[in-house]
Design a protein around this motif. Sequence first.
Motif, PDB file in Angstrom:
ATOM      1  N   GLY A  16       0.756  -1.252   0.054  1.00  9.80           N
ATOM      2  CA  GLY A  16      -0.072  -0.231   0.059  1.00  9.80           C
ATOM      3  C   GLY A  16       0.938   1.398  -0.160  1.00  9.80           C
ATOM      4  N   ALA A  17       1.830   1.361   1.030  1.00 11.36           N
ATOM      5  CA  ALA A  17       2.712   2.352   0.924  1.00 11.36           C
ATOM      6  C   ALA A  17       4.115   1.976   1.473  1.00 11.36           C
ATOM      7  CB  ALA A  17       2.266   3.659   1.638  1.00 11.36           C
ATOM      8  N   ARG A  18       5.180   2.557   1.132  1.00 13.58           N
ATOM      9  CA  ARG A  18       6.448   2.036   1.517  1.00 13.58           C
ATOM     10  C   ARG A  18       7.241   3.181   2.640  1.00 13.58           C
ATOM     11  NH1 ARG A  18       7.645  -2.522  -1.088  1.00 13.58           N
ATOM     12  NH2 ARG A  18       6.688  -2.865  -3.038  1.00 13.58           N
ATOM     13  N   SER A  71      -3.601  -1.565   1.300  1.00 13.55           N
ATOM     14  CA  SER A  71      -2.716  -2.712   1.446  1.00 13.55           C
ATOM     15  C   SER A  71      -3.451  -3.973   0.990  1.00 13.55           C
ATOM     16  CB  SER A  71      -1.812  -2.965   2.629  1.00 13.55           C
ATOM     17  OG  SER A  71      -2.898  -3.212   3.608  1.00 13.55           O
ATOM     18  N   VAL A  72      -3.023  -4.710   0.537  1.00 10.87           N
ATOM     19  CA  VAL A  72      -3.519  -6.096  -0.207  1.00 10.87           C
ATOM     20  C   VAL A  72      -2.717  -7.295   0.367  1.00 10.87           C
ATOM     21  CG1 VAL A  72      -4.262  -7.458  -2.111  1.00 10.87           C
ATOM     22  CG2 VAL A  72      -4.371  -4.938  -2.045  1.00 10.87           C
ATOM     23  N   GLU A  73      -3.510  -8.478   0.907  1.00 14.05           N
ATOM     24  CA  GLU A  73      -2.883  -9.555   1.380  1.00 14.05           C
ATOM     25  C   GLU A  73      -3.575 -10.980   1.272  1.00 14.05           C
ATOM     26  OE1 GLU A  73       0.209  -9.978   4.771  1.00 14.05           O
ATOM     27  OE2 GLU A  73      -1.788 -11.042   5.514  1.00 14.05           O
ATOM     28  N   LEU A  74      -3.323 -11.611   0.440  1.00  9.34           N
ATOM     29  CA  LEU A  74      -3.831 -12.991   0.261  1.00  9.34           C
ATOM     30  C   LEU A  74      -3.062 -14.209   0.690  1.00  9.34           C
ATOM     31  CD1 LEU A  74      -6.077 -14.755  -1.307  1.00  9.34           C
ATOM     32  CD2 LEU A  74      -4.643 -14.708  -3.416  1.00  9.34           C
ATOM     33  N   ARG A 123      -5.035   4.210  -9.069  1.00  5.10           N
ATOM     34  CA  ARG A 123      -4.202   3.347  -9.429  1.00  5.10           C
ATOM     35  C   ARG A 123      -4.333   1.883  -9.180  1.00  5.10           C
ATOM     36  NH1 ARG A 123      -1.772   8.180  -8.021  1.00  5.10           N
ATOM     37  NH2 ARG A 123      -0.760   7.353  -6.206  1.00  5.10           N
ATOM     38  N   ARG A 124      -5.336   1.306  -8.834  1.00  4.28           N
ATOM     39  CA  ARG A 124      -5.753   0.064  -8.603  1.00  4.28           C
ATOM     40  C   ARG A 124      -7.047  -0.524  -9.474  1.00  4.28           C
ATOM     41  NH1 ARG A 124      -2.978   2.480  -5.012  1.00  4.28           N
ATOM     42  NH2 ARG A 124      -1.786   1.283  -3.644  1.00  4.28           N
ATOM     43  N   TRP A 140      -9.561  -5.532  -5.266  1.00  2.00           N
ATOM     44  CA  TRP A 140      -8.407  -4.722  -6.139  1.00  2.00           C
ATOM     45  C   TRP A 140      -7.244  -4.861  -5.570  1.00  2.00           C
ATOM     46  CZ3 TRP A 140      -6.676  -1.928  -2.185  1.00  2.00           C
ATOM     47  CH2 TRP A 140      -7.558  -1.663  -1.106  1.00  2.00           C
ATOM     48  N   ALA A 141      -6.278  -4.466  -6.677  1.00  2.00           N
ATOM     49  CA  ALA A 141      -4.846  -4.314  -6.508  1.00  2.00           C
ATOM     50  C   ALA A 141      -4.227  -3.648  -7.689  1.00  2.00           C
ATOM     51  CB  ALA A 141      -4.162  -5.853  -6.306  1.00  2.00           C
ATOM     52  N   LYS A 142      -3.046  -3.264  -7.257  1.00  2.00           N
ATOM     53  CA  LYS A 142      -2.270  -2.446  -8.463  1.00  2.00           C
ATOM     54  C   LYS A 142      -1.787  -3.649  -9.351  1.00  2.00           C
ATOM     55  CE  LYS A 142       0.256   1.441  -6.386  1.00  2.00           C
ATOM     56  NZ  LYS A 142       1.617   1.919  -6.342  1.00  2.00           N
ATOM     57  N   ASP A 143      -1.127  -4.595  -9.024  1.00  2.61           N
ATOM     58  CA  ASP A 143      -0.977  -6.009  -9.876  1.00  2.61           C
ATOM     59  C   ASP A 143      -2.172  -6.850  -9.878  1.00  2.61           C
ATOM     60  OD1 ASP A 143       0.313  -7.913 -11.110  1.00  2.61           O
ATOM     61  OD2 ASP A 143       1.519  -8.822  -9.494  1.00  2.61           O
TER      62      ASP A 143
END
Length: 182
Positions: A16-18, A71-74, A123-124, A140-143
């Motif tokens: 999500g952010a760094r 942020s995304v987590e699978l 941007r997602r 949703w996700a960027k990638d």
Amino acid sequence: MTDAGDGTTILFAEPGARWRSVAYGPLLCLIVLILEMLTSADVHWFALVFCAALIAGFVVLQVIAGQRHVSVELTDTALRDGTETLALALIDAVLPERDEESWDDEDWESARSLGELSGVPRRRKGIGLRLVDGELVQAWAKDHRGLRAALTTAVGGAVVSDEAPPSAEETEDRHSENGADR
């Protein structure tokens, strides 16, 4: 694939952010400081330190918000998009990508997006999911292609299509929209 520490395996993750972005503002101020020292100009110590701290402070808030809300987590048991976690057992199917040549929107494109935001974050890209109760939602996700592939594997099936494939007769009669193939 990595281990999440609680016995689950992480199949896909986007932070999500760094935290490294916090350093960009102070680094720019340091460059300005060095240039001021090399050019024998007046060195604005207070202003540069103040600006560096102010920029870093605002970016820290943005990073915390980004990590919490986009942020995304699978894992092998659940999908987390932002602040919402959805058990994989509740996902019936991963719906196909939007046909770019189609004028019609897919049903899942107007469905509720996961997380507490009002829509898919900037941007997602959204990914249509059909839940076991028939409800449509958007992950949703960027990638988005990487998440779609990981989701398809985790749910245990191929991407589902709501349409029957076109017959050979329909394929032969289909022409491009601008008529270039006629």
